[in-house]
Design a protein around this motif. Structure first.
Motif, mmCIF file in Angstrom:
data_model
loop_
_atom_site.group_PDB
_atom_site.id
_atom_site.type_symbol
_atom_site.label_atom_id
_atom_site.label_comp_id
_atom_site.label_asym_id
_atom_site.label_seq_id
_atom_site.Cartn_x
_atom_site.Cartn_y
_atom_site.Cartn_z
ATOM 1 N N ASP A 107 0.807 -1.220 0.000
ATOM 2 C CA ASP A 107 0.000 0.000 0.000
ATOM 3 C C ASP A 107 0.842 1.273 0.000
ATOM 4 O O ASP A 107 0.302 2.372 0.121
ATOM 5 N N VAL A 116 4.026 -9.871 -0.625
ATOM 6 C CA VAL A 116 5.134 -9.110 -0.038
ATOM 7 C C VAL A 116 6.371 -9.215 -0.918
ATOM 8 O O VAL A 116 7.021 -8.207 -1.243
ATOM 9 N N VAL A 165 -0.476 -9.869 5.195
ATOM 10 C CA VAL A 165 -0.289 -9.752 3.745
ATOM 11 C C VAL A 165 0.333 -11.056 3.270
ATOM 12 O O VAL A 165 1.335 -11.506 3.838
#
Length: 262
Positions: free
Chosen positions: A78, A118, A113
């Motif tokens: 994000d 990632v 996540v």
């Protein structure tokens, strides 16, 4: 003979930051590095480098909110836009400072996540940064860091760093090998440096335990320095340690030619 650069984030803490350039030059250092330049006008930093005949060896990409505990944002899905903006800002500073390499702190693995997301975020961000920096002749580095000092840091072994570099597939992505961090995480220092020497663009040092100057702990630094020299390493070695009794008083560990500034 290795070239040593003073890490001004860690060394000369008895001085305010901008006075540390003069202190490093007085002690014979020809290069300096530090975490981040962004709190100071780039023109002011460039003037200090010029005044004292110093080379800016390394600084890091913007790494998020450091005071809040962030240690990089390259793994955060994000924050991609912020990461890309940071690449532009880092290039701007590095160009003004004559700095030929920038390190990317990967950051802490985000909770909740998926692991593949990632890793893909990190690879994509590094691909973007490596390409942008290639265009202006600046090398991009990544650094494995021990998870004792920074719990949860995503990139913590040379094996993982190599996998990431292979996934990025850029000829402008290199390894920053920190002897202190890797002694904690995996040991086997000299053989590992030998295997990775073609990928290593920067080395940092501190002894362990304590992260103090070489000669205060368990690492046989004369042996390590000799091996680095024999391997033909031509980059800088950043002195990123906590002096036990003041920086100048604790520099007897340096090989004799470097103590004269040669």
């Amino acid at each position: 003979m290795p070239r040593f650069a003073a890490n001004l984030t860690m060394l000369y803490n008895e001085h305010v930051f901008l006075d540390r350039f003069a202190a490093a030059a007085q002690d014979g250092f020809k290069g300096v590095e530090y975490l981040f330049p962004y709190a100071y006008p780039k023109e002011e930093l460039a003037e200090r480098l010029h005044r004292y005949g110093l080379t800016q060896v390394l600084h890091n990409l913007p790494a998020g909110d450091w005071d809040a505990g962030e240690r990089g944002i390259a793994v955060l899905p994000d924050r991609v836009g912020e990461f890309q903006d940071g690449v532009g800002r880092a290039i701007d500073y590095a160009t003004a400072l004559g700095c030929a390499q920038i390190n990317c702190l990967a950051g802490k693995t985000p909770a909740d996540v998926p692991a593949d997301v990632v890793e893909r975020t990190l690879v994509n961000n590094l691909s973007f940064a490596a390409d942008a920096m290639r265009k202006v002749g600046i090398r991009l580095l990544i650094e494995p860091i021990n998870t004792r000092d920074i719990p949860g840091f995503h990139l913590c072994t040379t094996a993982h760093a190599k996998r990431v570099m292979d996934a990025v597939g850029s000829d402008n992505l290199f390894l920053q090998y920190d002897v202190y961090h890797m002694q904690i995480m995996e040991g086997d220092l000299v053989p590992t440096i030998g295997l990775l020497i073609d990928r290593i663009a920067h080395i940092q040092i501190a002894d362990n335990p304590g992260r103090n100057e070489p000669g205060t702990g368990e690492i046989n630094y004369p042996f390590v320095f000799d091996a680095i020299d024999r391997l033909g390493y031509e980059g800088w070695i950043g002195c990123e340690y906590k002096p036990t009794a003041g920086t100048s008083a604790g520099l007897s560990w340096r090989p004799a030619p470097d103590r004269t500034g040669q």
